[in-house]
Design a protein around this motif. Structure first.
Motif, PDB file in Angstrom:
ATOM      1  N   PRO A   1       0.793  -1.230   0.000  1.00  8.62           N
ATOM      2  CA  PRO A   1       0.000   0.000   0.000  1.00  8.62           C
ATOM      3  C   PRO A   1       0.826   1.281   0.000  1.00  8.62           C
ATOM      4  N   ILE A   2       1.966   1.277   0.674  1.00  4.33           N
ATOM      5  CA  ILE A   2       2.787   2.497   0.691  1.00  4.33           C
ATOM      6  C   ILE A   2       3.333   2.781  -0.705  1.00  4.33           C
ATOM      7  N   ALA A   3       3.776   1.719  -1.405  1.00  3.22           N
ATOM      8  CA  ALA A   3       4.249   1.891  -2.780  1.00  3.22           C
ATOM      9  C   ALA A   3       3.133   2.436  -3.659  1.00  3.22           C
ATOM     10  N   ALA A   4       1.899   1.960  -3.427  1.00  3.89           N
ATOM     11  CA  ALA A   4       0.763   2.468  -4.196  1.00  3.89           C
ATOM     12  C   ALA A   4       0.539   3.947  -3.926  1.00  3.89           C
ATOM     13  N   ASN A   5       0.662   4.355  -2.671  1.00  2.00           N
ATOM     14  CA  ASN A   5       0.516   5.779  -2.351  1.00  2.00           C
ATOM     15  C   ASN A   5       1.581   6.622  -3.050  1.00  2.00           C
ATOM     16  N   ARG A   6       2.816   6.132  -3.053  1.00  2.00           N
ATOM     17  CA  ARG A   6       3.898   6.881  -3.690  1.00  2.00           C
ATOM     18  C   ARG A   6       3.704   6.927  -5.207  1.00  2.00           C
ATOM     19  N   ALA A   7       3.271   5.813  -5.789  1.00  2.00           N
ATOM     20  CA  ALA A   7       3.011   5.782  -7.229  1.00  2.00           C
ATOM     21  C   ALA A   7       1.879   6.734  -7.584  1.00  2.00           C
ATOM     22  N   ARG A   8       0.867   6.793  -6.746  1.00  2.00           N
ATOM     23  CA  ARG A   8      -0.260   7.707  -6.951  1.00  2.00           C
ATOM     24  C   ARG A   8       0.223   9.151  -6.956  1.00  2.00           C
ATOM     25  N   ALA A   9       1.092   9.495  -5.999  1.00  2.00           N
ATOM     26  CA  ALA A   9       1.621  10.863  -5.920  1.00  2.00           C
ATOM     27  C   ALA A   9       2.448  11.205  -7.160  1.00  2.00           C
ATOM     28  N   ALA A  10       3.246  10.240  -7.634  1.00  2.00           N
ATOM     29  CA  ALA A  10       4.083  10.482  -8.813  1.00  2.00           C
ATOM     30  C   ALA A  10       3.220  10.716 -10.050  1.00  2.00           C
ATOM     31  N   LEU A  11       2.167   9.919 -10.221  1.00  2.00           N
ATOM     32  CA  LEU A  11       1.291  10.087 -11.383  1.00  2.00           C
ATOM     33  C   LEU A  11       0.529  11.411 -11.308  1.00  2.00           C
ATOM     34  N   SER A  12       0.087  11.764 -10.115  1.00  2.00           N
ATOM     35  CA  SER A  12      -0.626  13.028  -9.952  1.00  2.00           C
ATOM     36  C   SER A  12       0.274  14.212 -10.282  1.00  2.00           C
ATOM     37  N   ALA A  13       1.532  14.159  -9.853  1.00  2.00           N
ATOM     38  CA  ALA A  13       2.477  15.241 -10.159  1.00  2.00           C
ATOM     39  C   ALA A  13       2.712  15.351 -11.659  1.00  2.00           C
ATOM     40  N   LEU A  14       2.798  14.207 -12.332  1.00  2.00           N
ATOM     41  CA  LEU A  14       2.957  14.210 -13.786  1.00  2.00           C
ATOM     42  C   LEU A  14       1.783  14.916 -14.461  1.00  2.00           C
ATOM     43  N   PHE A  15       0.561  14.590 -14.055  1.00  2.00           N
ATOM     44  CA  PHE A  15      -0.608  15.186 -14.693  1.00  2.00           C
ATOM     45  C   PHE A  15      -0.762  16.669 -14.334  1.00  2.00           C
ATOM     46  N   THR A  16      -0.370  17.038 -13.121  1.00  2.00           N
ATOM     47  CA  THR A  16      -0.406  18.461 -12.762  1.00  2.00           C
ATOM     48  C   THR A  16       0.518  19.255 -13.672  1.00  2.00           C
ATOM     49  N   TRP A  17       1.707  18.730 -13.908  1.00  2.16           N
ATOM     50  CA  TRP A  17       2.650  19.368 -14.833  1.00  2.16           C
ATOM     51  C   TRP A  17       2.075  19.408 -16.243  1.00  2.16           C
ATOM     52  N   ALA A  18       1.477  18.302 -16.684  1.00  2.00           N
ATOM     53  CA  ALA A  18       0.924  18.231 -18.033  1.00  2.00           C
ATOM     54  C   ALA A  18      -0.210  19.237 -18.230  1.00  2.00           C
ATOM     55  N   MET A  19      -1.011  19.459 -17.191  1.00  2.00           N
ATOM     56  CA  MET A  19      -2.072  20.463 -17.276  1.00  2.00           C
ATOM     57  C   MET A  19      -1.474  21.855 -17.480  1.00  2.00           C
ATOM     58  N   ARG A  20      -0.407  22.147 -16.741  1.00  2.00           N
ATOM     59  CA  ARG A  20       0.231  23.460 -16.866  1.00  2.00           C
ATOM     60  C   ARG A  20       0.900  23.648 -18.220  1.00  2.00           C
ATOM     61  N   GLU A  21       1.282  22.515 -18.833  1.00  2.00           N
ATOM     62  CA  GLU A  21       1.886  22.565 -20.153  1.00  2.00           C
ATOM     63  C   GLU A  21       0.834  22.611 -21.259  1.00  2.00           C
ATOM     64  N   GLY A  22      -0.440  22.490 -20.891  1.00  2.00           N
ATOM     65  CA  GLY A  22      -1.506  22.505 -21.883  1.00  2.00           C
ATOM     66  C   GLY A  22      -1.690  21.191 -22.609  1.00  2.00           C
ATOM     67  N   LEU A  23      -1.182  20.104 -22.028  1.00  2.00           N
ATOM     68  CA  LEU A  23      -1.278  18.800 -22.682  1.00  2.00           C
ATOM     69  C   LEU A  23      -2.572  18.070 -22.356  1.00  2.00           C
ATOM     70  N   VAL A  24      -3.143  18.336 -21.187  1.00  2.00           N
ATOM     71  CA  VAL A  24      -4.410  17.724 -20.776  1.00  2.00           C
ATOM     72  C   VAL A  24      -5.220  18.774 -20.030  1.00  2.00           C
ATOM     73  N   GLU A  25      -6.510  18.472 -19.865  1.00  2.00           N
ATOM     74  CA  GLU A  25      -7.398  19.399 -19.177  1.00  2.00           C
ATOM     75  C   GLU A  25      -7.653  19.014 -17.729  1.00  2.00           C
ATOM     76  N   THR A  26      -7.481  17.740 -17.411  1.00  2.00           N
ATOM     77  CA  THR A  26      -7.805  17.276 -16.059  1.00  2.00           C
ATOM     78  C   THR A  26      -6.730  16.328 -15.543  1.00  2.00           C
ATOM     79  N   ASN A  27      -6.743  16.121 -14.238  1.00  2.00           N
ATOM     80  CA  ASN A  27      -5.851  15.178 -13.567  1.00  2.00           C
ATOM     81  C   ASN A  27      -6.686  13.984 -13.116  1.00  2.00           C
ATOM     82  N   PRO A  28      -6.562  12.826 -13.769  1.00  3.51           N
ATOM     83  CA  PRO A  28      -7.406  11.675 -13.442  1.00  3.51           C
ATOM     84  C   PRO A  28      -7.121  11.057 -12.080  1.00  3.51           C
TER      85      PRO A  28
END
Length: 230
Positions: A60-87
């Protein structure tokens, strides 16, 4: 493709080497099932389903860390105009996490100090007690950071968590430990072997615990960061 752009253009500039290595592992391997999808096609249901799989296979801890890493990726992608939302937003953590509150008593600190061996790990632990700094900062100390004349240790921005230079006064016991070290040829670090800073934390800690148990004073469960909190 977006993962690699994120790692090169953003994460590599902002994260410390160990954290960056962890993020690379999460995005390249833990989230590999998402790689065939275009970024804008990744939905919350995908993130939630694979988070469950990561929790089952890696904990579960690895899942939490993986979740945080994916969320950070999508937050960056939103700021870059690559996506509209963070899934990742709205997905559950695999397990709640609470900040540790463990602090060590004077007796515990004394017991740890007494069983510190005459080796790199023992000296690192003693410097952690004397300076209150982070494990990776002490384990990666460089001779160029130490000013023995003014009794100062200056950690540069690239080695601090907040990316600011940090100057630490060195008390006399810390100076004694540092002055007792021998400089190793072609090594900028005070501790460790090979090319990088000190490694082998788990093995070294196990040795310290064995010495404490053999001396009749077994140590209670703890982490090195508990010393900094203390």
């Amino acid at each position: 493709a977006v993962v690699e752009r994120y790692l090169d253009r953003h994460a590599a500039l902002r994260l410390k080497p160990k954290t960056l290595a962890d993020v690379k592992r999460y995005l390249r391997h833990h989230w590999r099932p998402l790689h065939p999808l275009p970024l804008h096609k990744v939905e919350r249901r995908h993130a939630a389903a694979y988070l469950a799989e990561i929790a089952t296979s890696n904990g579960p801890i690895a899942a939490n860390r993986a979740r945080a890493a994916l969320s950070a990726l999508f937050t960056w992608a939103m700021r870059e105009g690559l996506v509209e939302t963070n899934p990742v937003v709205g997905t559950n953590r695999a397990v709640p996490e609470r900040s540790r509150e463990r602090v060590l008593s004077d007796a515990e600190l004394a017991a740890i100090w007494r069983v510190c061996g005459d080796d790199d790990y023992g000296r690192i632990v003693q410097l952690l007690i004397l300076t209150g700094q982070r494990r990776e900062e002490v384990g990666g100390m460089r001779w160029a950071e130490i000013d023995l004349a003014s009794a100062r240790w200056c950690i540069p921005v690239e080695r601090t968590k907040n990316h600011r230079p940090h100057e630490i006064p060195l008390p006399s016991p810390a100076l004694k430990i540092i002055r007792g070290l021998s400089r190793r040829p072609n090594r900028p670090y005070l501790f460790g072997e090979g090319q990088g800073p000190f490694q082998g934390w788990s093995k070294a800690r196990a040795g310290l615990d064995r010495r404490a148990a053999a001396a009749g004073h077994p140590l209670a469960p703890r982490r090195l960061h508990d010393i900094r909190r203390t």
